[in-house]
Design a protein around this motif. Sequence first.
Motif, mmCIF file in Angstrom:
data_model
loop_
_atom_site.group_PDB
_atom_site.id
_atom_site.type_symbol
_atom_site.label_atom_id
_atom_site.label_comp_id
_atom_site.label_asym_id
_atom_site.label_seq_id
_atom_site.Cartn_x
_atom_site.Cartn_y
_atom_site.Cartn_z
ATOM 1 N N GLU A 1 0.809 -1.214 0.000
ATOM 2 C CA GLU A 1 0.000 0.000 0.000
ATOM 3 C C GLU A 1 0.844 1.266 0.000
ATOM 4 O O GLU A 1 0.368 2.339 -0.308
ATOM 5 C CB GLU A 1 -0.923 -0.005 1.219
ATOM 6 N N ASN A 2 2.132 1.149 0.311
ATOM 7 C CA ASN A 2 3.013 2.316 0.259
ATOM 8 C C ASN A 2 3.722 2.442 -1.073
ATOM 9 O O ASN A 2 4.596 3.299 -1.243
ATOM 10 C CB ASN A 2 4.065 2.233 1.369
ATOM 11 N N GLY A 3 3.379 1.566 -2.019
ATOM 12 C CA GLY A 3 4.009 1.642 -3.323
ATOM 13 C C GLY A 3 5.370 0.980 -3.381
ATOM 14 O O GLY A 3 6.048 1.070 -4.399
ATOM 15 N N GLU A 4 5.783 0.311 -2.302
ATOM 16 C CA GLU A 4 7.087 -0.362 -2.292
ATOM 17 C C GLU A 4 6.919 -1.813 -2.731
ATOM 18 O O GLU A 4 5.942 -2.469 -2.374
ATOM 19 C CB GLU A 4 7.696 -0.311 -0.894
ATOM 20 N N GLU A 5 7.890 -2.303 -3.492
ATOM 21 C CA GLU A 5 7.805 -3.651 -4.029
ATOM 22 C C GLU A 5 7.983 -4.687 -2.921
ATOM 23 O O GLU A 5 8.917 -4.605 -2.132
ATOM 24 C CB GLU A 5 8.880 -3.863 -5.093
ATOM 25 N N GLU A 6 7.087 -5.649 -2.874
ATOM 26 C CA GLU A 6 7.181 -6.725 -1.899
ATOM 27 C C GLU A 6 8.062 -7.848 -2.438
ATOM 28 O O GLU A 6 8.169 -8.056 -3.642
ATOM 29 C CB GLU A 6 5.792 -7.279 -1.587
ATOM 30 N N GLU A 7 8.704 -8.587 -1.532
ATOM 31 C CA GLU A 7 9.501 -9.743 -1.934
ATOM 32 C C GLU A 7 8.560 -10.861 -2.361
ATOM 33 O O GLU A 7 7.633 -11.233 -1.646
ATOM 34 C CB GLU A 7 10.369 -10.218 -0.774
ATOM 35 N N VAL A 8 8.800 -11.391 -3.554
ATOM 36 C CA VAL A 8 7.942 -12.423 -4.107
ATOM 37 C C VAL A 8 8.462 -13.782 -3.685
ATOM 38 O O VAL A 8 9.639 -14.094 -3.839
ATOM 39 C CB VAL A 8 7.907 -12.328 -5.650
ATOM 40 N N ASP A 9 7.583 -14.601 -3.142
ATOM 41 C CA ASP A 9 7.944 -15.963 -2.747
ATOM 42 C C ASP A 9 7.847 -16.853 -3.980
ATOM 43 O O ASP A 9 6.767 -17.077 -4.526
ATOM 44 C CB ASP A 9 6.989 -16.452 -1.658
ATOM 45 N N ASP A 10 9.007 -17.344 -4.441
ATOM 46 C CA ASP A 10 9.004 -18.166 -5.656
ATOM 47 C C ASP A 10 8.741 -19.641 -5.367
ATOM 48 O O ASP A 10 8.733 -20.465 -6.291
ATOM 49 C CB ASP A 10 10.333 -18.021 -6.403
ATOM 50 N N GLY A 11 8.539 -19.986 -4.097
ATOM 51 C CA GLY A 11 8.212 -21.355 -3.761
ATOM 52 C C GLY A 11 9.395 -22.295 -3.689
ATOM 53 O O GLY A 11 9.233 -23.492 -3.459
ATOM 54 N N ILE A 12 10.611 -21.785 -3.876
ATOM 55 C CA ILE A 12 11.815 -22.618 -3.849
ATOM 56 C C ILE A 12 12.366 -22.681 -2.434
ATOM 57 O O ILE A 12 12.538 -21.658 -1.773
ATOM 58 C CB ILE A 12 12.897 -22.071 -4.801
ATOM 59 N N ARG A 13 12.623 -23.879 -1.947
ATOM 60 C CA ARG A 13 13.202 -24.083 -0.619
ATOM 61 C C ARG A 13 14.445 -24.961 -0.745
ATOM 62 O O ARG A 13 14.482 -25.892 -1.541
ATOM 63 C CB ARG A 13 12.195 -24.749 0.323
ATOM 64 N N LEU A 14 15.446 -24.665 0.054
ATOM 65 C CA LEU A 14 16.728 -25.352 -0.013
ATOM 66 C C LEU A 14 16.821 -26.445 1.052
ATOM 67 O O LEU A 14 16.466 -26.240 2.205
ATOM 68 C CB LEU A 14 17.863 -24.345 0.185
ATOM 69 N N ILE A 15 17.338 -27.608 0.657
ATOM 70 C CA ILE A 15 17.667 -28.694 1.581
ATOM 71 C C ILE A 15 19.135 -29.040 1.352
ATOM 72 O O ILE A 15 19.518 -29.481 0.260
ATOM 73 C CB ILE A 15 16.785 -29.937 1.344
ATOM 74 N N GLY A 16 19.957 -28.827 2.359
ATOM 75 C CA GLY A 16 21.385 -29.076 2.223
ATOM 76 C C GLY A 16 21.733 -30.553 2.287
ATOM 77 O O GLY A 16 20.866 -31.430 2.308
#
Length: 476
Positions: free
Chosen positions: A298-313
């Motif tokens: 709502e402040n016009g700032e870009e939100e971080e998009v969750d791409d659905g990728i998760r890391l497993i070491g």
Amino acid sequence: MYPKNLQITTEPLQEMINKIPEHPYRINIPMGVSSIQKGSQYLLVAFLLLITSLSSTGCESSGTVGNDLIDKGEFMGSEILNVTEKRVIEENTFSGRLIFTAIGHLEDPVYGTVEATGLIKPAIFRDQIEIISAADTLYLRLIFEPDAYGDANSLSSFEIYELAETWRGNQLRYNQPVPDLDRSVKIGEFTLADEDTVLVEMDHDWKMRFAEFYNSTEDESIRDTEYRDNFPGIAIVPSGQNQKIRFLKTGRTQVDEQTVLTSFLINRPPLEEENGEGEEGDGEDDGENGDENGEDDENGEEEEVDDGIRLIGLRDWGSVVNRSGEPEQPEAIVMHNTERVLELDLQLPVERLSSKNITNAQLLLTKNRESENMYPQISRPESDLLRVHLFRDLPSDLMAEIFTRDPAFFRINDEGNDQFSIDITQYVLDEVFGDVPGRKLYITTQIVNGIIYSDQFYDSTADESLKPRIVLTFLN
């Protein structure tokens, strides 16, 4: 299946690496030597005399080691001792939990056929994802070191199978049998050219077997024990038609914590709303301040998009590397960082040398590239380091001792030539004047980091300027 040994990881080795100076003129610093002995006192007196003489007569630039090592005046002399008592010891070092993991197949006409099968076991630490669901897609993300061993322009094919027996990375050694595989189900495959990253989708059924352990609600210690004992992980098996070996990035040095490593990835599909169309259900824009994709707040700032990728070491990793059919090289000393150690019993003429003021001793070894140059299509990792360990008696596990100890001496050769000049002055002084004589030198090429290094050095049948020798300098 594998013999128990010390809980060895890459850390002791990395401590040694960090101690190696970067400046080319500061590399002949002996490490791990004993307290100063009587020989060191001779060295100090000789050095002071040398400085006094140079201040009165001036000095000139030194020449090549073994020929004109120092511009000798009347106050200095030199002597060359041939190295004759030597043997190559074949003993396998560790191949698991290293910085790099070898995979591939190569028929090298100089060093034999080398086949490397990679072993990998994913971690079950829930640092990025709580559970693995049936809708998730599991990938193996392979990150490669750019350099290869073999025909760099060739294609390599690999198949991935589930292992049928458990293993431990810190117990893997070179030239061991590959653990049993379950070849009834192939859980992945890929073809590799010169890429530095490959993404392989894993078999759904295997993913769900892994998910049973990952999603377990048992106490953490119980879950980890069951996973360790009952889930063997996977093997990356090369085709016999391959003509190169690549090296996966699987561990980090202490000075490089930003390297992207081989790992597993979970791709989770985006969550759908109840009506399948979003909160309002009309597909319209989210507001005047939002862009057409609805990704601004709502402040016009870009939100971080969750791409659905998760890391497993990775929980564990290693390579099973076997060498076969290596041709004889009767007039060369053949060294592999994976399985060969050069033992030198110098047999110094102690009685004669004890009357001399020894100021410097250099051990010279020269690379022999004649056989390698006959096959220019094969690219080999270039080694630039020799390490020297000292032992009076041959250890029962020589490679373990070398792996976990700092070398007494080492030489980094970054001057563009094939001659290694290793400063062993302290060793000679200890042998001639000290209280701990009788030690032998054990020389290894490069370090044990998962990359396969091989070298040939001229032996005692070569010309005087190429054969192994010791150059002694002393005050007259």
